[in-house]
Design a protein around this motif. Structure first.
Motif, PDB file in Angstrom:
ATOM      1  N   VAL A 155      -1.981  -4.178   4.651  1.00  0.00           N
ATOM      2  CA  VAL A 155      -3.094  -3.452   4.021  1.00  0.00           C
ATOM      3  C   VAL A 155      -3.484  -4.126   2.703  1.00  0.00           C
ATOM      4  O   VAL A 155      -4.662  -4.357   2.432  1.00  0.00           O
ATOM      5  CB  VAL A 155      -2.742  -1.962   3.808  1.00  0.00           C
ATOM      6  N   GLU A 177      -1.019   3.956   5.279  1.00  0.00           N
ATOM      7  CA  GLU A 177      -2.096   3.368   6.066  1.00  0.00           C
ATOM      8  C   GLU A 177      -3.459   3.662   5.451  1.00  0.00           C
ATOM      9  O   GLU A 177      -3.781   4.808   5.169  1.00  0.00           O
ATOM     10  CB  GLU A 177      -2.064   3.913   7.495  1.00  0.00           C
ATOM     11  N   GLY A 178      -4.244   2.613   5.255  1.00  0.00           N
ATOM     12  CA  GLY A 178      -5.603   2.766   4.771  1.00  0.00           C
ATOM     13  C   GLY A 178      -5.711   3.234   3.328  1.00  0.00           C
ATOM     14  O   GLY A 178      -6.790   3.553   2.859  1.00  0.00           O
ATOM     15  N   SER A 184       0.837  -1.193   0.000  1.00  0.00           N
ATOM     16  CA  SER A 184       0.000   0.000   0.000  1.00  0.00           C
ATOM     17  C   SER A 184       0.875   1.247   0.000  1.00  0.00           C
ATOM     18  O   SER A 184       2.051   1.194   0.352  1.00  0.00           O
ATOM     19  CB  SER A 184      -0.919  -0.002   1.215  1.00  0.00           C
ATOM     20  N   THR A 222      -5.470  -7.316   3.181  1.00  0.00           N
ATOM     21  CA  THR A 222      -6.876  -7.064   3.514  1.00  0.00           C
ATOM     22  C   THR A 222      -7.664  -6.646   2.280  1.00  0.00           C
ATOM     23  O   THR A 222      -8.744  -7.164   2.010  1.00  0.00           O
ATOM     24  CB  THR A 222      -6.978  -5.975   4.601  1.00  0.00           C
ATOM     25  N   SER A 263      -5.964   3.157  -0.667  1.00  0.00           N
ATOM     26  CA  SER A 263      -6.516   2.215  -1.638  1.00  0.00           C
ATOM     27  C   SER A 263      -5.609   2.108  -2.864  1.00  0.00           C
ATOM     28  O   SER A 263      -5.952   1.437  -3.820  1.00  0.00           O
ATOM     29  CB  SER A 263      -7.925   2.650  -2.048  1.00  0.00           C
TER      30      SER A 263
END
Length: 95
Positions: free
Chosen positions: A66, A34-35, A31, A69, A37
């Motif tokens: 990440v 953090e978080g 990724s 997931t 897309s």
């Protein structure tokens, strides 16, 4: 868990065949924070400590937490254009 198509496995094996450590080499999907897309794909000689490892037909994909997931229910496919350039595409897993 991410799955690999036969085309993706072959493309990864081809890409890593000339790597310094072909027995451990693979591609790493990570990724951009953090978080995020936004994912990037790169060649890797080994997984990072927190990476999930997907191995199919001798092809290895290393996923940061990440990416693991985000791609949990996806499949990785690959194709080549008429010049031999490889491209990867993420699709929905088929039953």
């Amino acid at each position: 868990m991410l799955t690999l198509t036969a085309n993706a496995a072959q493309a990864i094996r081809d890409l890593t065949a000339s790597a310094p450590e072909p027995a451990q080499s693979g591609i790493r999907i990570s990724s951009q924070g953090e978080g995020s897309s936004s994912l990037t794909l790169s060649l890797a000689t080994a997984p990072e400590p927190a990476d999930a490892v997907v191995e199919t037909e001798g092809a290895r994909v290393y996923l940061d937490p990440v990416a693991a997931t985000v791609l949990d229910d996806k499949a990785l496919d690959a194709g080549a254009d008429d010049k031999g350039s490889v491209s990867f595409v993420v699709t929905e897993q088929t039953a």
